[in-house]
Enzyme design. Sequence first.
Site, PDB file in Angstrom:
ATOM      1  N   GLU A 261     -79.016 -15.135   6.944  1.00  0.00           N
ATOM      2  CA  GLU A 261     -77.845 -15.277   6.073  1.00  0.00           C
ATOM      3  C   GLU A 261     -78.318 -16.022   4.836  1.00  0.00           C
ATOM      4  OE1 GLU A 261     -74.162 -18.098   5.426  1.00  0.00           O
ATOM      5  OE2 GLU A 261     -74.366 -17.499   7.532  1.00  0.00           O
ATOM      6  N   CYS A 300     -71.155 -20.974   2.240  1.00  0.00           N
ATOM      7  CA  CYS A 300     -71.781 -19.678   1.989  1.00  0.00           C
ATOM      8  C   CYS A 300     -70.753 -18.614   1.654  1.00  0.00           C
ATOM      9  CB  CYS A 300     -72.600 -19.257   3.204  1.00  0.00           C
ATOM     10  SG  CYS A 300     -71.663 -19.282   4.758  1.00  0.00           S
TER      11      CYS A 300
END
Length: 690
Positions: A261, A300
């Site tokens: 990620e 994020c």
Amino acid sequence: MHRVESYMAGAWHRPAVDGRALLDAATGQAVAELSPPAVDLAASVAYGRDVGGPALRELTFHQRATMLRNAGKVLLSEDIKEQLYDLSYCTGATRADSWIDIEGGAGVLMSYASKAWRELPNSTVAVDGAIESLSRDDSFSAVHILAARKGVEVQINAFNLPVWGMLEKLAPAFLAGVPSIVKPASVTAYLAEAAVRLIVESGLLPEGALQLVCASPLELAGLLDCLGGQDSIAFTGSAGTAAALRAHPAVTERAARLNIEADSLNAAVLAPAAVPGTAEFDIFVAEVVKEMTVKAGQTCTAIRRTLVPERHLDAAAEALAAALDGVVVGDPRDRDTQMGSLVGLAQRDEVAASVAALRGAAVPVVDSCDLSGVDPVAGAFMAPTLLQATDPRSETVHTTEAFGPVSTLVGYRDLDEAVELVVAGGGSLVASLYGADRDEIATLATGVASHHGRVLIVDENMASASTGHGSPLPPLVHGGPGRAGGGQEMGGMRGVFAHMQRTAVQGSPDMLTAVTGEYIGGSATREHKGHPFKLTFDDLEVGDSITTGSRAVTRADIAAFAESTGDKFYAHMDEEAAARSPIFNGLVAHGYLVLSFAAGLFVWPDEGPVLANYGIDRLRFAKPTYPGDEIHVVLTCKRKTQLDGRGYGEVAWDTRVVNQHGEVNAAYDVLTMVANAPGVNGAPEARSHD
């Protein structure tokens, strides 16, 4: 000063040498010290494989789930979570920010536990998909199974969510039977250490199932050098580090699995019909402000690009500026503070550099705020910063991620351009769409889906129930293609199965039944003199079966069922119309009449171990049942799932309704709850009826 320790090979290890100070993000005062770990990394990987792995693999999915649930409860207990909250303030997070990290992380453990009980067998192996028959007589078949891999998962986590980021990776790996070695980000390692210490001290997890190595990135290479084809790496962080991981020999030569990620320029899109004054416009403004300020924009999933129809740009800029003006920025320990500091001065400098780059393609709308009661020099504070792109197609706007309280307002002309601009981000974790016009939203959603792991559609009807743009949820995939790394985390059972080996096992039905613990059609069965419904959960075995007597289905039965239920579909009532049907070619019985007659054939009427029938799975009407057909039932115990501590378990029965020609009219699984023997698994002791 506290020196951050590592927990590896079953013991806590305090570094013997001095290290660098980890500072309170809001005050600049030293909180802890991080030094190289005094531990053999290869020995720790071996410990996970040789001690943690076997201990986990001995447990069933349900036993692992129980441990996760109990660990979650420990972290949510009042005194323990307050310890974590106190430390979390040092990272610059407000209490609301910390709730996401601490209680949200514990919630992931409990959510995964609940899903495992509902969706996984009480076994160590899961069956994936249907049985594949490989021969005409069903003597040779195949099944895909999912089995635990015999390695470890190394977590490499980001600084922003040191608890949640660890636990959302731990939960699916743990359920899959894979031990975790956690490498937290250096700047917030003290909070990850505290959470691991609390879990270890609870004694709930098997030894070796969770280890912690608090080290700098330089020491990380030594850990990766120990990994091979049974191991995996789960990384959250920058695209640069992700590229280095992709090139590491553990991945390129030894085939360790890698989940990434990385950077993500997530977007929020206001649809054209969501004009100023609509509920969706107001929700959009509130959500953008929330995502800019939660964790000071250090998530994020934060909204980096805010897309608005050109004709609404001024109104949106004005509304966002007004809302941001009301945000209180200051000491995260102050309950009135709505946005705390960034995680540290280095991070503030990095975000400032990104903003400077963005200013080459955008002008500021909001870039200042009032600070009171804090030292703006020692603390890593930064004003929420809203920019407006001067050129909506500027590459800088769509490639520069300012990992802080920063978003860029971008105008678009039409839906096609909106999709084009969102996709210019190169792949993101999430996009959110705001509007009530179904056609607009459908065009946007299908247009951007290829470049996102998650798309949130918001209208007035669901807004109060929505968890919001920035909330990754345990049942849903957390990941994204392209720039976002191409990885996937959580996703419910998808996340669990990603840690397991999918293997096609071929053999006779008897052997496949032995491997899976689940009855495979064609394998040997055991007929009882008595009815299997009279057996307790503990006495019942997979393969126990009964073939019932027969019952004829008559025209009178069909007519009576139609009259009592009101189901007068032509195929049951009109001989001529039914004869014209290419499917039926004549009058047929209701499918549910067939099921009802089948139940009458196999149900044991008296009080006994079978407590309830709570459902039917995989029902298919394989062949029509005609008036005059005689049907019987072959009922076989297919699968047993013990429900821990409840006094009963779930039993799935393979059920086949067969006509006088040996043809299957209907096939399905009947799900029942069956009591344990007295005194077993919480079942009450036998009582006298005298």
